[in-house]
Structure formats: C-alpha cells, structure tokens
Design an enzyme around this catalytic site. Structure first.
Site, short mmCIF file in Angstrom:
data_model
loop_
_atom_site.label_atom_id
_atom_site.label_comp_id
_atom_site.label_asym_id
_atom_site.label_seq_id
_atom_site.Cartn_x
_atom_site.Cartn_y
_atom_site.Cartn_z
N GLU A 286 0.82 -1.21 0.00
CA GLU A 286 0.00 0.00 0.00
C GLU A 286 0.86 1.26 0.00
O GLU A 286 0.42 2.31 -0.47
CB GLU A 286 -0.92 -0.01 1.23
CG GLU A 286 -2.19 0.80 1.05
CD GLU A 286 -3.20 0.54 2.14
OE1 GLU A 286 -4.26 -0.04 1.83
OE2 GLU A 286 -2.94 0.90 3.30
N HIS A 307 8.04 -27.15 -0.51
CA HIS A 307 7.41 -28.28 -1.17
C HIS A 307 6.27 -27.85 -2.08
O HIS A 307 5.50 -28.68 -2.56
CB HIS A 307 6.92 -29.28 -0.12
CG HIS A 307 8.02 -29.88 0.68
ND1 HIS A 307 8.55 -31.13 0.42
CD2 HIS A 307 8.73 -29.38 1.73
CE1 HIS A 307 9.52 -31.38 1.29
NE2 HIS A 307 9.65 -30.33 2.09
N LYS A 421 -14.20 0.42 -3.96
CA LYS A 421 -15.29 0.84 -3.08
C LYS A 421 -16.38 1.57 -3.87
O LYS A 421 -17.57 1.31 -3.70
CB LYS A 421 -14.77 1.75 -1.97
CG LYS A 421 -13.85 1.07 -0.98
CD LYS A 421 -13.42 2.07 0.09
CE LYS A 421 -12.42 1.46 1.05
NZ LYS A 421 -11.99 2.44 2.07
#
Length: 446
Positions: A286, A307, A421
């Site tokens: 951010e 793995h 948003k």
C-alpha cells in the site's frame, strides 16, 4: 544484538557502486522524514510514536485489557487492513498460531470485519454461543463497509445477549479523536473510546491503541513492546548508510528493483511469523504500489512452501529476491529421540532439537537459492518476545518510508484503494451512485 541485518548472501548480485550511488538519495529521504517536508508529511506521527505517545491513554488501554482478561471468553476485534493485521500479527508472533486453542488465563481473540463473507461471520457468531463476549471495533470513520457491517451484526448480538447497558460495557471503540459516525455512536451508547491519531495512517498504527489493546488483551507486555520500538527509533535514525542497517535494507531493495527484481519474497521459517508477513505485505504494497511502480511484496513460510513454491523460486523466472526473517529462541522446542529400528532413517538426528534442524534447512536453502540466482537478505531476531517485536515493527516501518521516497512516491497515501469501493457502492445501489450503477452493469457479463 537483538536484531541484525545481513546482506552477505546478496553481495554476488551487486556491483561495488550500487549502494554508493543511492547514498545521496538515502540522505535526502532521511532529511525529508526528519524535517517533515516530504510527500505525506502530515502522516509522520509514527516516526516518534514509541517515545511520544499519550501515557494516560496507554494506562487506560492496560486497564481495559485487564478487564477483558477477567470478564471475557472471546474478544472479537473488528477492523480491516491496518486496523487488524498488526494486532493479529503481533499476537501470533508472541503467542504462536495456536494462541486461541492454548489460551488459559485470557480470552480467545478472533478477527471480524476484514471480509464480506457471510459464512465467516456466521461461524464467529456460532463460536460466541454460551461464551462471555466483548468487542473492539476499530474504524476511524465508522462507515468502512466491511467492519461497519460486522459491527452492526455483532453489536446487535451483544445487545440481545446482555441488554444495552451491559453490552455497552463490553464494547471498546478505537476511532477518531473528534469526529465520525463511530465516535458519535460511542458517545450516545457510552462505549469506552481510544484514539487513532490523526497523523498515523492505518498500516503504521500497530503501536497505537489500534494494536495495543488487542495485544495487551492477549497477555503481552506492551511496555516492553514500546521499549523495543523506542530503542529502534534511536538506533535507526543515524544518517549514515553504512551504520544504519534499516537504511541499508531500504537501499538494497531499491537497488534490486532497478536491476529488474520486481518481487520481494518475505521468507520465514516459523509459522508464528505468517501473519507478520501479511502485515508486511500491506505495509509495503500500500505504501509503494503507485504510479505503476513498486516492488510486489509476496511471502512464503519454509520449509512448508519449499514443497510447493520451492521449485519456482529455485528454477523459475529470475524476477525476485528474498528477505529472510529468522528467529533464534521461540521459547519452546522439541528434541528428536532415537528409535531402535530406525525405520525412517532419522537416527542421525537423535538428540537434536527441531530448532537445530530448522536452522540447517535455512542455511541449505539460502545457499541453494543464491546458487539458483536469487539474492537473499537476512534479518535475524534473537528471540520472539515483545521487545524484539517492537524493534522489528519499527525497522520495517522506517525502511518502508525511506524506500518509498527513494522510489519517488508518497508512501503514506493509498488512492488506489478507493476504486473498488466506488464500484461496489454503485452496484449495491447506494444513494448517489445511480449513473455509475447503470454504466457498470452494462459492462458486466452476467
């Protein structure tokens, strides 16, 4: 030393002048932070927070945490992004990933309001049945969708279980000092309030009430946490690049970025560090991901991910470098015992601790990955305790600010976060978004 930085496993990938060429820019970044004249200078409260905080509120945080530990079986912390990641990361770093299962003298702590999943919130409500529950709602405005929805549901649950008066004594608000929907509600209902400082952004807020109340409720020593951060504040303020490992780390990140290493892979060898990696990813993602620039912060936990992701790291596209965080003493260990038939062939490990084996896994991996063309930076923390955690938090925060200035962005804003948003509000039919709703729906394949 409590925290050390080692660039030995990266030197083969650097030219002699790579750091020297960045030195003037590091000095400038330091001066911009110190003089508070750089981009985002109204959000620099975190720089002096470890030594300049509200001691009266700090005392109230400890008292509230003591009350929660006495009268609460489940504490639900409601927040998203920096409003929950730091607290959860700190609790798991200090207490381990099974804190909730092992908690004996304090509450289990769960986190809500960090997604919009109905099943997730439903599960939390189910866990609350028959338990003594308290809430810590963390939101500067009180209107951020994810935590606001969760708070609405959980507040109603508490009021139905206890009645409004007792529910109010079990709700703790961490919010703006002077304004906002949540603050107004808290005043009306009589909730105890703590402050999110105006000059501290969410992803830098773990050492404010945002993180301190949940961390203290878990039984951690927040005095030691702040003491460690205060020591780091002093130690990592040296202007000299060669004497300041925090600045060296920031400069090396940028040096590798300029060489085409576009991904920083944060590596740990302890599951208790997994949520710290999530906090790190928000802090750097951010702060730096702007103007089509920035390192992409990713993370793995070894040896587990050796793995799964190990093949790509060893032999895949050479687009990354690794920053490895190792922890010396976690406070507990297991010794491998000898077996008579040695069916698994592991008697050569008899008498050794899991920590010893883990260390050799780290050493073997760092050599393999550097041989494979992946530079490695190493940060070593000698013990998983509060003081070291405070140091580590401040180390990463300060390096993030310097690194952002070296990149030429404002490390303290997040304009891109608002895009989703606006679209979500429009598609949900929020008043005032009518035109956007029609436009977005026309673009969707339904």
């Amino acid at each position: 030393m409590a925290l050390t930085f080692n660039s030995h496993y990266a030197k083969a990938f650097l030219r002699p002048n790579d750091l020297a060429g960045l030195e003037p820019s590091v000095y400038l970044a330091h001066d911009l932070l110190e003089s508070k004249t750089g981009l985002g200078n109204d959000f620099l409260g975190w720089t002096t927070l470890p030594t300049d905080y509200d001691h009266e509120e700090f005392g109230r945080i400890k008292k509230a945490a003591e009350k929660i530990r006495r009268d609460t079986d489940i504490l639900i912390v409601i927040g998203i992004g920096g409003s929950y990641l730091g607290a959860r990361a700190a609790i798991e770093f200090l207490k381990g990933p099974y804190y909730n299962q092992l908690a004996k003298d304090g509450p289990q702590i769960y986190f809500a309001g960090n997604s919009i999943s109905g099943s997730y919130l439903s599960d939390i409500l189910e866990m609350c049945k028959g338990k003594r529950v308290s809430l810590n709602i963390i939101s500067k405005s009180g209107t951020t969708t994810e935590p606001a929805v969760a708070f609405r549901v959980l507040r109603r649950y508490l009021e139905e279980q206890y009645g409004e008066a007792e529910a109010a004594s079990r709700i703790y608000c961490t919010t703006d000092r002077a304004r906002g929907t949540l603050l107004q509600l808290a005043k009306e209902k009589g909730y105890e309030c703590f402050v999110i400082p105006d000059d501290v952004g969410g992803r830098f807020s773990v050492l404010t009430a945002v993180g301190l109340l949940p961390i203290a409720a878990a039984g951690a020593d927040i005095d030691a946490l702040m003491a460690g951060a205060a020591a780091a504040q002093k130690e990592y303020n040296l202007r000299s690049l060669s004497d300041n490992p925090c600045y060296t780390y920031a400069a090396l990140r940028n040096a590798f970025y300029r060489k085409g290493k576009e991904v920083e892979l944060l590596v740990s060898y302890e599951p208790r560090f997994t949520m710290m990696s999530e906090w790190f990813k928000q802090l750097y993602g951010e702060s730096e991901g702007k103007d089509h620039k920035g390192l992409f912060p990713a993370s793995v936990t070894f040896s587990t991910d050796l793995h799964s992701m190990g093949q790509f790291i060893q032999d895949g596209t050479r687009l990354m470098f690794e920053t490895v965080v190792t922890i010396g003493d976690t406070g507990c260990d297991v010794t491998i015992e000898e077996e008579q038939n040695n069916g698994d062939g592991l008697n050569f490990l008899s008498g050794r601790t899991m920590t010893e084996v883990n260390e050799k896994a780290f050493l073997g991996t760092v050599l393999a990955h550097t041989d494979g063309g992946v530079p490695n930076l190493v940060i070593h923390v000698d013990r998983a305790d509060e003081e070291n955690l405070g140091r580590l938090i401040y180390f990463f925060e300060k390096a993030c600010a310097i690194s952002g200035y070296l990149l030429g962005v404002n490390p303290f804003d997040q304009p891109g976060v608002e895009s989703y948003k606006k679209n979500m509000f429009a598609l949900l039919g929020k008043p005032g978004y009518d035109e956007q709703k029609a436009e977005l729906e026309a673009r969707l394949l339904v």
